[in-house]
Design a protein around this motif. Structure first.
Motif, PDB file in Angstrom:
ATOM      1  N   LEU A  90      52.253   6.406  54.674  1.00 15.19           N
ATOM      2  CA  LEU A  90      51.126   6.410  55.608  1.00 15.19           C
ATOM      3  C   LEU A  90      49.781   6.491  54.887  1.00 15.19           C
ATOM      4  N   ASP A  91      49.833   6.482  53.566  1.00 14.32           N
ATOM      5  CA  ASP A  91      48.639   6.490  52.735  1.00 14.32           C
ATOM      6  C   ASP A  91      47.762   7.724  53.019  1.00 14.32           C
ATOM      7  N   VAL A  92      48.434   8.866  53.068  1.00 15.39           N
ATOM      8  CA  VAL A  92      47.737  10.135  53.253  1.00 15.39           C
ATOM      9  C   VAL A  92      46.855  10.376  52.027  1.00 15.39           C
ATOM     10  N   PRO A  93      45.661  10.922  52.206  1.00 12.64           N
ATOM     11  CA  PRO A  93      44.765  11.170  51.058  1.00 12.64           C
ATOM     12  C   PRO A  93      45.456  11.984  49.957  1.00 12.64           C
ATOM     13  N   SER A  94      45.078  11.713  48.722  1.00 10.92           N
ATOM     14  CA  SER A  94      45.750  12.330  47.585  1.00 10.92           C
ATOM     15  C   SER A  94      45.632  13.860  47.578  1.00 10.92           C
ATOM     16  N   HIS A  95      44.504  14.401  48.029  1.00 16.80           N
ATOM     17  CA  HIS A  95      44.396  15.863  48.043  1.00 16.80           C
ATOM     18  C   HIS A  95      45.373  16.491  49.045  1.00 16.80           C
ATOM     19  N   VAL A  96      45.639  15.780  50.136  1.00 17.51           N
ATOM     20  CA  VAL A  96      46.613  16.261  51.116  1.00 17.51           C
ATOM     21  C   VAL A  96      48.024  16.151  50.528  1.00 17.51           C
ATOM     22  N   LEU A  97      48.287  15.051  49.832  1.00 13.49           N
ATOM     23  CA  LEU A  97      49.591  14.894  49.175  1.00 13.49           C
ATOM     24  C   LEU A  97      49.818  15.988  48.138  1.00 13.49           C
ATOM     25  N   LEU A  98      48.781  16.359  47.432  1.00 11.62           N
ATOM     26  CA  LEU A  98      48.901  17.414  46.434  1.00 11.62           C
ATOM     27  C   LEU A  98      49.248  18.747  47.104  1.00 11.62           C
ATOM     28  N   ILE A  99      48.536  19.085  48.157  1.00 11.59           N
ATOM     29  CA  ILE A  99      48.818  20.327  48.897  1.00 11.59           C
ATOM     30  C   ILE A  99      50.231  20.285  49.460  1.00 11.59           C
ATOM     31  N   GLN A 100      50.577  19.154  50.042  1.00 17.76           N
ATOM     32  CA  GLN A 100      51.902  18.990  50.630  1.00 17.76           C
ATOM     33  C   GLN A 100      52.979  19.087  49.548  1.00 17.76           C
ATOM     34  N   GLY A 101      52.747  18.449  48.413  1.00 20.13           N
ATOM     35  CA  GLY A 101      53.716  18.471  47.326  1.00 20.13           C
ATOM     36  C   GLY A 101      53.960  19.879  46.809  1.00 20.13           C
ATOM     37  N   VAL A 102      52.896  20.648  46.623  1.00 24.59           N
ATOM     38  CA  VAL A 102      53.033  22.032  46.152  1.00 24.59           C
ATOM     39  C   VAL A 102      53.773  22.869  47.194  1.00 24.59           C
ATOM     40  N   THR A 103      53.346  22.760  48.439  1.00 22.89           N
ATOM     41  CA  THR A 103      53.964  23.544  49.510  1.00 22.89           C
ATOM     42  C   THR A 103      55.437  23.197  49.674  1.00 22.89           C
ATOM     43  N   LEU A 104      55.733  21.897  49.745  1.00 24.49           N
ATOM     44  CA  LEU A 104      57.125  21.479  49.927  1.00 24.49           C
ATOM     45  C   LEU A 104      57.983  21.852  48.728  1.00 24.49           C
ATOM     46  N   SER A 105      57.407  21.827  47.534  1.00 25.58           N
ATOM     47  CA  SER A 105      58.152  22.231  46.334  1.00 25.58           C
ATOM     48  C   SER A 105      58.507  23.711  46.395  1.00 25.58           C
ATOM     49  N   LEU A 106      57.546  24.544  46.818  1.00 23.20           N
ATOM     50  CA  LEU A 106      57.810  25.979  46.925  1.00 23.20           C
ATOM     51  C   LEU A 106      58.844  26.278  48.010  1.00 23.20           C
TER      52      LEU A 106
END
Length: 122
Positions: A90-106
């Motif tokens: 969905l081409d979510v902004p990279s800063h959102v992907l970063l937050i999402q990636g950290v959160t989902l990883s944890l």
């Protein structure tokens, strides 16, 4: 106060049911919260959740062993992976992907480090 806890428990149960269908909304934490709130406010609703064929084992496993079943772990990992892939597509902004990636990883780390429920010898 009981009515407040019952209301929150029903709201949490509703969010948990929605979480079964929506990949971004986790179901299990809402079921656990509902059981907690019903234990403090409504014995019939609490007993119903513990006896339920889907909610009951999840709640009992967590309550007794702080464990998550293999099925639960696999389902959660699929939902987490799908959520992140959909966000990329969905081409979510990279800063959102970063937050999402950290959160989902944890969240993934937490889920994967929980023990499996003990096997029944029955």
């Amino acid at each position: 106060m009981k009515i407040f806890f019952v209301t929150l428990g029903l709201l949490s149960l509703g969010l948990g049911l929605a979480g079964i269908l929506l990949p971004l909304l986790p179901a299990t934490p809402f079921f656990l919260l509902s059981a907690y709130l019903f234990a403090r406010s409504s014995k019939p609703l609490h007993d119903w959740m513990l006896a339920h064929r889907i909610f009951g084992p999840i709640i009992q496993n967590w309550r007794e062993n702080k464990s998550i079943s293999l099925y639960g772990k696999v389902s959660a990992m699929i939902a987490i992976f799908a959520t992140f892939i959909i966000s990329i597509l969905l081409d979510v902004p990279s800063h959102v992907l970063l937050i999402q990636g950290v959160t989902l990883s944890l969240v993934s780390l937490f889920i994967l480090t929980r023990n499996a429920p003990p096997k029944n010898d029955a």
